[in-house]
Scaffold this motif. Sequence first.
Motif, mmCIF file in Angstrom:
data_model
loop_
_atom_site.group_PDB
_atom_site.id
_atom_site.type_symbol
_atom_site.label_atom_id
_atom_site.label_comp_id
_atom_site.label_asym_id
_atom_site.label_seq_id
_atom_site.Cartn_x
_atom_site.Cartn_y
_atom_site.Cartn_z
ATOM 1 N N ALA A 1 7.269 -34.689 -87.249
ATOM 2 C CA ALA A 1 6.950 -33.958 -85.780
ATOM 3 C C ALA A 1 5.362 -34.297 -85.405
ATOM 4 C CB ALA A 1 6.475 -32.354 -86.226
ATOM 5 N N TRP A 2 4.705 -34.902 -86.228
ATOM 6 C CA TRP A 2 3.351 -35.426 -86.001
ATOM 7 C C TRP A 2 3.593 -36.828 -85.307
ATOM 8 C CZ3 TRP A 2 -1.507 -33.525 -86.760
ATOM 9 C CH2 TRP A 2 -2.845 -34.600 -86.620
ATOM 10 N N VAL A 3 4.615 -37.616 -85.880
ATOM 11 C CA VAL A 3 4.547 -39.028 -85.395
ATOM 12 C C VAL A 3 5.153 -38.928 -83.880
ATOM 13 C CG1 VAL A 3 6.123 -41.221 -85.616
ATOM 14 C CG2 VAL A 3 4.991 -39.940 -87.443
ATOM 15 N N LEU A 4 6.088 -37.710 -83.797
ATOM 16 C CA LEU A 4 6.835 -37.669 -82.342
ATOM 17 C C LEU A 4 5.911 -37.283 -81.489
ATOM 18 C CD1 LEU A 4 10.303 -36.140 -83.583
ATOM 19 C CD2 LEU A 4 9.635 -38.580 -82.558
ATOM 20 N N VAL A 5 4.925 -36.303 -81.814
ATOM 21 C CA VAL A 5 4.222 -35.833 -80.859
ATOM 22 C C VAL A 5 2.687 -36.625 -80.396
ATOM 23 C CG1 VAL A 5 2.505 -33.882 -80.315
ATOM 24 C CG2 VAL A 5 4.864 -33.463 -81.254
ATOM 25 N N ARG A 6 2.110 -37.017 -81.598
ATOM 26 C CA ARG A 6 1.090 -37.882 -81.591
ATOM 27 C C ARG A 6 1.097 -39.456 -81.246
ATOM 28 N NH1 ARG A 6 -3.547 -34.811 -83.149
ATOM 29 N NH2 ARG A 6 -2.926 -32.702 -82.806
ATOM 30 N N TYR A 7 2.147 -39.999 -81.304
ATOM 31 C CA TYR A 7 2.259 -41.397 -81.187
ATOM 32 C C TYR A 7 3.651 -41.614 -80.209
ATOM 33 C CZ TYR A 7 -0.361 -41.659 -85.492
ATOM 34 O OH TYR A 7 -1.065 -41.471 -86.538
ATOM 35 N N ASP A 8 3.101 -42.858 -79.324
ATOM 36 C CA ASP A 8 4.263 -43.263 -78.346
ATOM 37 C C ASP A 8 4.539 -44.619 -78.566
ATOM 38 O OD1 ASP A 8 5.802 -43.439 -76.160
ATOM 39 O OD2 ASP A 8 4.186 -43.643 -74.732
ATOM 40 N N PHE A 9 6.034 -44.774 -78.917
ATOM 41 C CA PHE A 9 6.352 -45.978 -79.402
ATOM 42 C C PHE A 9 7.844 -46.237 -79.054
ATOM 43 C CE2 PHE A 9 7.220 -42.497 -82.425
ATOM 44 C CZ PHE A 9 8.552 -42.589 -82.638
ATOM 45 N N PRO A 10 8.328 -47.385 -78.885
ATOM 46 C CA PRO A 10 9.744 -47.733 -78.536
ATOM 47 C C PRO A 10 10.921 -47.219 -79.357
ATOM 48 C CG PRO A 10 8.497 -49.765 -78.618
ATOM 49 C CD PRO A 10 7.559 -48.893 -79.285
ATOM 50 N N GLY A 11 11.504 -46.202 -78.456
ATOM 51 C CA GLY A 11 12.848 -45.341 -79.154
ATOM 52 C C GLY A 11 12.228 -44.106 -79.511
ATOM 53 N N ASP B 1 0.733 -28.146 -78.175
ATOM 54 C CA ASP B 1 -0.291 -27.286 -77.297
ATOM 55 C C ASP B 1 -1.550 -27.447 -78.171
ATOM 56 O OD1 ASP B 1 1.538 -26.322 -75.666
ATOM 57 O OD2 ASP B 1 2.175 -24.477 -77.109
ATOM 58 N N LEU B 2 -1.730 -27.911 -79.394
ATOM 59 C CA LEU B 2 -2.962 -28.162 -80.343
ATOM 60 C C LEU B 2 -3.968 -29.024 -79.582
ATOM 61 C CD1 LEU B 2 -4.526 -27.326 -82.610
ATOM 62 C CD2 LEU B 2 -3.136 -29.098 -83.958
ATOM 63 N N GLY B 3 -3.274 -30.347 -78.852
ATOM 64 C CA GLY B 3 -4.259 -31.286 -78.395
ATOM 65 C C GLY B 3 -5.269 -31.920 -79.598
ATOM 66 N N ARG B 4 -6.099 -32.926 -79.051
ATOM 67 C CA ARG B 4 -6.933 -33.687 -79.918
ATOM 68 C C ARG B 4 -8.263 -33.417 -79.680
ATOM 69 N NH1 ARG B 4 -4.545 -39.697 -79.656
ATOM 70 N NH2 ARG B 4 -2.205 -39.333 -79.696
ATOM 71 N N GLU B 5 -8.758 -32.254 -79.247
ATOM 72 C CA GLU B 5 -10.069 -31.933 -78.696
ATOM 73 C C GLU B 5 -10.641 -31.429 -79.956
ATOM 74 O OE1 GLU B 5 -7.630 -30.650 -76.924
ATOM 75 O OE2 GLU B 5 -7.730 -31.447 -75.142
ATOM 76 N N LEU B 6 -10.104 -30.610 -80.727
ATOM 77 C CA LEU B 6 -10.598 -30.071 -82.064
ATOM 78 C C LEU B 6 -10.910 -31.269 -83.081
ATOM 79 C CD1 LEU B 6 -8.759 -26.787 -82.642
ATOM 80 C CD2 LEU B 6 -11.034 -26.834 -81.654
ATOM 81 N N GLU B 7 -10.034 -32.050 -83.050
ATOM 82 C CA GLU B 7 -10.171 -33.407 -84.096
ATOM 83 C C GLU B 7 -11.294 -34.283 -83.427
ATOM 84 O OE1 GLU B 7 -6.308 -35.304 -84.491
ATOM 85 O OE2 GLU B 7 -5.267 -33.290 -84.665
#
Length: 277
Positions: free
Chosen positions: A86-96, A166-172
């Motif tokens: 889930a982390w990879v699918l939400v936080r990274y954009d990659f081919p495929g 929904d979490l976004g990256r602002e907190l990190e």
Amino acid sequence: MFFSRTLLKRHSVLPGFDLALGFTLLYLSLVVLIPLSAAFLKAATMTPEAFWDAVASPRVVASYRLTFGASFIAALVNAFFGLLIAWVLVRYDFPGRRLVDALVDLPFALPTAVAGITLTALYAENGWIGQHLPFKVSFTPLGVFVALLFIGLPFVVRTLQPVLEDLGRELEEAAATLGATRWQSFSRVTLPILAPALLTGFALAFARALGEYGSVIFIAGNLPMVSEITPLMIISKLEQYDVPGATAIAVVMLVASFVMLLLINMLQGWARRRQGQ
């Protein structure tokens, strides 16, 4: 009573609260409560000795150990890898990425019998994967574990994805500006927020694994005292026209599932309260 009904109506945004609540309770009673109550009532017709003989025979106890143990471990593994996926699918954009995202739902759409046959063919001693492994998978408890991994993963991923989106990256980013490392920002900021959703995904995967039948019986081999699951024992009782015995085993499964889900819900509530603090 009048005050409580007036208060409910006052705070209800949508009209028709009484009618909607009535249909909700009726539907839940017909679909959930009445069938479950029937199982308990049927088991109540048995004598204590007959009930104990049905639920505590060595063969049935061995199926409990395999079913609950494999389901719990598979749900734990799926919780870890489901969070990673889930982390990879939400936080990274990659081919495929869309293809990978669609593949997550494959266990949902695939008939369980097809999944069982496919996994058995892959992990058999002469299968594409099994022939390269130094140990046996098909027709062993390990095969049951593999099948439960397959069917439980989507529950964790699909539960975590909306929360991560929904979490976004602002907190990190705020934690990073305060000097936190990536691991510290994840373990102390992101993970506590994800904990309730992660526990929910774990509970869903665990509950699905407990009742899984179609994809397991093919790869398990159904060897007595070795790779028999509890749902298979219920089916075997029914095939022998032992309806009370099958109902007794089902009641044990229901009670154990209720207790496990209650504990998980309590953990979820504790995680939410801690997050609120």
